[in-house]
Design an enzyme around this catalytic site. Structure first.
Site, PDB file in Angstrom:
ATOM      1  CD1 TRP A 189      -3.434   0.843   0.773  1.00  0.00           C
ATOM      2  CD2 TRP A 189      -2.043   2.160   2.192  1.00  0.00           C
ATOM      3  NE1 TRP A 189      -3.920   1.800   1.244  1.00  0.00           N
ATOM      4  CE2 TRP A 189      -3.411   2.654   1.947  1.00  0.00           C
ATOM      5  CE3 TRP A 189      -0.946   2.773   2.857  1.00  0.00           C
ATOM      6  CZ2 TRP A 189      -3.471   3.955   2.597  1.00  0.00           C
ATOM      7  CZ3 TRP A 189      -1.234   3.981   3.577  1.00  0.00           C
ATOM      8  CH2 TRP A 189      -2.401   4.535   3.224  1.00  0.00           C
ATOM      9  CB  CYS A 219      -6.548   2.039  -3.157  1.00  0.00           C
ATOM     10  SG  CYS A 219      -5.390   2.049  -1.711  1.00  0.00           S
ATOM     11  CG  ASP A 237     -13.645   4.186  -4.269  1.00  0.00           C
ATOM     12  OD1 ASP A 237     -12.688   3.428  -4.043  1.00  0.00           O
ATOM     13  OD2 ASP A 237     -14.226   4.368  -3.077  1.00  0.00           O
ATOM     14  CG  HIS A 292      -9.804   2.659  -0.332  1.00  0.00           C
ATOM     15  ND1 HIS A 292      -9.233   1.850  -1.278  1.00  0.00           N
ATOM     16  CD2 HIS A 292     -10.875   3.334  -0.844  1.00  0.00           C
ATOM     17  CE1 HIS A 292      -9.999   1.884  -2.319  1.00  0.00           C
ATOM     18  NE2 HIS A 292     -10.781   2.933  -2.191  1.00  0.00           N
ATOM     19  CD1 TRP A 293      -3.904   5.132  -0.712  1.00  0.00           C
ATOM     20  CD2 TRP A 293      -4.112   7.394  -0.190  1.00  0.00           C
ATOM     21  NE1 TRP A 293      -2.701   5.508  -0.076  1.00  0.00           N
ATOM     22  CE2 TRP A 293      -3.177   7.008   0.369  1.00  0.00           C
ATOM     23  CE3 TRP A 293      -4.791   8.645   0.001  1.00  0.00           C
ATOM     24  CZ2 TRP A 293      -2.457   7.830   1.172  1.00  0.00           C
ATOM     25  CZ3 TRP A 293      -4.145   9.434   0.693  1.00  0.00           C
ATOM     26  CH2 TRP A 293      -2.737   9.111   1.298  1.00  0.00           C
TER      27      TRP A 293
END
Length: 215
Positions: free
Chosen positions: A28, A164, A121, A104-105
């Site tokens: 991540w 993400c 998204d 989460h991005w």
């Protein structure tokens, strides 16, 4: 320890070995890598396009958790020198103002010509509440109505639990290029899985090039 060694000092970004390692594996991306690439997009990739603005995740987080009356503190310094028609925000689901983190991005884009907030998204629905809340704050800041001014745009979905941030960077670059040519966001083609797969190595190559350039 080697993971704390400085790899690159670039404008406002300071990349350490531990940051760069995130690009090499199935990891991540943190605020630091996203901030660096946003700076790279604004100061090099799109340096001749003054109407694009890429807001760092740290500033976006401050805007998100601050009351409406404080938004000018963060946004006025970014906007007072030139009119920015397209503004990119890397949005995290972290709720805390004084710490990095989250899981989460996603990407929120303000288009002044279209008077819209567009949300991308890569895990549909994960950041909806965060995005809507931030979009409403920003629309008020720009003195625009809220009704029908937010759009969740169908976009490429991630096929793992860690890409993400890469999707945010790929979407940002593709949308910025489209906006630079067509002066709008709506209608931009989706990114591809190939773009996502290649992006980590592209960024690593950029870091290596900048290391030699800034020696």
């Amino acid at each position: 320890m080697s993971e704390n060694l400085t790899v690159l000092s670039y404008n406002e970004s300071l990349l350490r070995q531990s940051d760069v390692e995130l690009l090499k594996g199935p990891y991540w991306l943190n605020d630091t890598i996203i901030s660096f690439y946003f700076e790279y997009l604004e100061t090099e990739r799109f340096r001749n396009i003054p109407f694009l603005l890429f807001v760092s995740p740290e500033v976006t987080q401050c805007i998100k958790v601050s009351p409406q009356r404080e938004l000018p503190v963060f946004l006025d310094p970014l906007l007072n020198s030139t009119l920015r028609d397209f503004i990119f925000f890397a949005l995290n689901d972290n709720e805390l103002i004084d710490s990095s983190g989250g899981s989460h991005w996603s990407l929120l884009v303000f288009s002044r010509p279209e008077k819209m907030m567009f949300h991308y998204d890569s895990s549909n629905g994960s950041n909806d509440m965060q995005a809507i809340e931030l979009a409403h704050k920003l629309l008020r800041y720009f003195s625009l109505p809220i009704q029908d001014k937010f759009e969740n745009v169908p976009c490429l979905q991630q096929n793992n639990g860690y890409d993400c941030g890469i999707h945010v960077l790929c979407n940002s670059e593709r949308l910025a290029s489209f906006a630079a040519h067509y002066e709008k966001i709506r209608g931009c083609p989706k990114i591809t899985h190939e773009m996502v797969t290649q992006k980590r190595w592209e960024i690593l190559h950029i870091i290596e090039r900048l290391k030699h350039k800034h020696r």
